[in-house]
Design an enzyme around this catalytic site. Structure first.
Site, PDB file in Angstrom:
ATOM      1  N   SER B 164      18.488 -30.894  -6.709  1.00 54.47           N
ATOM      2  CA  SER B 164      18.684 -32.247  -7.232  1.00 54.47           C
ATOM      3  C   SER B 164      17.378 -33.047  -7.079  1.00 54.47           C
ATOM      4  O   SER B 164      16.315 -32.570  -7.494  1.00 54.47           O
ATOM      5  CB  SER B 164      19.866 -32.902  -6.512  1.00 54.47           C
ATOM      6  N   ASP B 329      27.894 -28.395 -13.759  1.00 52.36           N
ATOM      7  CA  ASP B 329      27.146 -29.567 -13.291  1.00 52.36           C
ATOM      8  C   ASP B 329      26.962 -30.520 -14.471  1.00 52.36           C
ATOM      9  O   ASP B 329      26.282 -30.192 -15.442  1.00 52.36           O
ATOM     10  CB  ASP B 329      25.789 -29.106 -12.753  1.00 52.36           C
ATOM     11  N   HIS B 362      27.826 -30.473  -9.684  1.00 54.37           N
ATOM     12  CA  HIS B 362      26.496 -30.658  -9.089  1.00 54.37           C
ATOM     13  C   HIS B 362      26.475 -30.187  -7.630  1.00 54.37           C
ATOM     14  O   HIS B 362      25.466 -29.640  -7.159  1.00 54.37           O
ATOM     15  CB  HIS B 362      26.119 -32.132  -9.179  1.00 54.37           C
TER      16      HIS B 362
END
EC number: 2.3.1.46
Lengths: 398, 398
Positions: B164, B329, B362
């Site tokens: 991320s 995601d 995610h």
């Protein structure tokens, strides 16, 4: 009882219903609600477009979505620059053709645009209903809308039409009052909310209810409104109404100024847009209404009456259905419409389904789009033909 | 300087790094920042796992995400029930194998877990930095991390690894200090945020900044914290971390009680979960840190230096890349990773890419998943081989 002014020269597009005036219907017989309480009396504000025929067979009921209201088409004042919220689809020559249909559009019970709701006077206490207003459900809305139909002398609707939460009301009508629905149009809706849908609603509710200006819902008595909470609720909602692509092509990463400001003032165009949407909404919409509308969304699940079997729940329905979804809608994506279509097929109901290519996400149901118009128009024209309604006037006939 | 206790019998799984103790490094040379200001001095808190080899060629830097910190693996106290946030991937025999790599994991500048940030003392004023702490960028983090590498005597990292926002730091390293990065692993990231990503961040910021307890960021001086705002920010964030399917299968429409309560107490399981996540976070995380972390996300866009041409921006990079995305995601979807892969290919860089089937959205980057582990492990094993690092100890060697 046409209340639209379509006279030539009214300064409006030829396919506008023109100037319209809302009506209010008052109901004195108590309305029992799903929550176990009842409303002793209530009022519904509504507009109509077009003319009810002598046989009273050409009425179309418009059901509105989360933040909608009765003003779906035309203009209230000669100076209005914006027409009603569904003007793209209601008017002479449009899919809901006011040259052949008599259109009824109301503000739902619990609303904040003139129907009885949290901002109304509670006869039992002498003050505003506020947070004491009961949580109404989609079924309660259908019951109140049926009272309005009775009031207007409409035994059976030529069609019920709704997008999003409006589509859920249409679906409930076909189950509760199948004999009163000749055709059903359900657009960008879902047979029940997903956990993610409920989660977004919960964020909106927490935003409103945790605003110190909320005062447990009695903000009006404190001469305030929970603006911050409503603004946040609307900002979150707005993100779910637009597709990622639409947001991207509308705003991208464009900045309002030439450079980054390394602070928290508005910086990206998308921030500016969201803040504006939130601010505008926060002074125009009632927080208690917003809360109860989100709960009506969360609670809606006709399949629950049949242990989760939607086809079983739909067994009473008697009409042809048009189901429409939009490719980039991620609030109620096409897969949710297909669940409904599949259940209707399993239940043996006649159903047409169109998944419309559109970049506009959930908001696409409000916007003109040629294929959407064509599918919608074809269904309504067939419906009119089946009901023996007159063909619409043409320019040469006018 | 190993600070992990992997002695047998420490009561931890055999593939845990065991008990670990954070270190603090102090830097007295001013750090110029992208915003034009500079930090006169700063501290970084970090942990290390495994042993730095004599050639100092086996170091791996872990870059953390939005709400992460230095405690990535192992346990701080014998009574800890939960290990560090990336324990699934760091330890003996795991993809980031502490039997062959020396792992460094820090809390970023601006953080609230021990590195200099808004909760730290501002030497110029004698009070907390609070909202006066400068907005740091991903490039600033890379500069501060390079200082930490210097401090540890690490000329070149065997690998930089991040998920991320952590992946963005890895990407920036390969551009700013290509000679110091032997391998880059970028997981569940994006080369720049979309308008929708920025929009969600803006909702979080508005939630925090409009909380009356925020006091323009000086909440500590008012002996309070903007809990409501942080809670809402976390709730919104959390929705974007989970896939719609994961939320559906985890919570569905399950109610906490048998019946609907027709009120606003917690009702659906998903509401309960979100409120709990929000409440926990709101008392544990600093609001000013959260704000600046979201800004670092929004600002990150290496392509901006090349008029939007990402391949051009990546020209300096010299290392092999592993890019990993996850099918469900929707915060940084696979398409965003593919943008990066395509740009790396256009720039002529060696890149491996895996789109991992996972239901976890995610958050999948934090969780064990066989194919993810296999791809990650293969890349790290190849990296170790290229660098001539010793094969990991096996049970029989131990």
């Amino acid at each position: 009882m046409p209340d639209s002014d379509t006279r030539p020269g009214a300064g409006r597009p030829a396919n506008s219903v023109g100037l319209v005036t809302p009506h209010v219907a008052k109901f004195d017989t108590p309305l029992p609600l799903a929550c176990g309480r009842e409303l002793p009396e209530f009022e519904l504000i509504f507009e109509t477009y077009g003319t009810l025929n002598a046989e009273r067979t050409n009425a179309v009921l418009i059901c509105h979505a989360l933040s909608g209201h009765h003003h779906a088409a035309g203009y209230h004042h000669p100076d209005d620059t914006k027409p009603g919220w569904w003007d793209a689809h209601i008017g002479p020559g449009k899919p809901i053709d006011t040259d052949r249909f008599f259109v009824v559009s109301l503000n739902n019970l619990g609303g904040c645009h003139g129907s009885t709701g949290p901002v109304s006077h509670n006869p039992a206490t002498g003050r505003q209903w506020g947070p004491d207003f009961p949580l109404v459900t989609v079924s309660d809305w259908v019951a109140s809308q049926a009272r309005l139909a009775d009031h207007l002398g409409i035994e059976r609707f030529a069609a019920l039409v709704g997008g999003s939460l409006g589509g859920m009301q249409v679906l409930q009508w076909t189950i509760t009052h199948p004999e009163r629905v000749a055709n059903a149009v359900i657009i960008a809706a879902t047979p029940r909310l997903s956990a993610q849908n409920i989660a977004f609603n919960e964020v909106a509710r927490q935003a409103i209810r945790s605003d110190p200006e909320f005062h447990g819902g009695w903000y009006a008595e404190h001469d305030t409104v929970p603006k911050r909470g409503l603004k946040l609720a609307r900002m979150v909602g707005h993100i779910t109404y637009l597709s990622e692509d639409a947001m991207g092509s509308k705003f991208g990463r464009d900045l309002r100024a030439d450079d980054l400001n390394f602070g928290f003032d508005v910086e990206f165009q998308v921030e500016s847009y969201l803040r504006y949407q939130g601010d505008t909404f926060s002074t125009a919409f009632d927080a208690n209404t917003y809360l109860l509308m989100t709960k009506a969304l969360d609670y809606f699940d006709p399949s629950a009456a049949c242990d989760g079997d939607l086809a079983c729940a739909l067994a009473p329905a008697q009409c042809p259905f048009l189901i429409v979804s939009f490719t980039t809608d991620w609030r109620f994506p096409p897969s949710r419409s297909r669940e409904l279509v599949d259940a209707l097929i399993r239940a043996g109901k006649p159903v047409s389904y169109a998944n419309i290519e559109s970049p506009h996400g959930h908001d696409a149901f409000l916007l003109p789009e040629p294929r959407y118009e064509a599918v919608f128009d074809a269904f309504m024209t067939r419906a009119a033909g089946d009901l023996g309604l007159a063909a619409p006037r043409t320019e040469t006939q006018a």
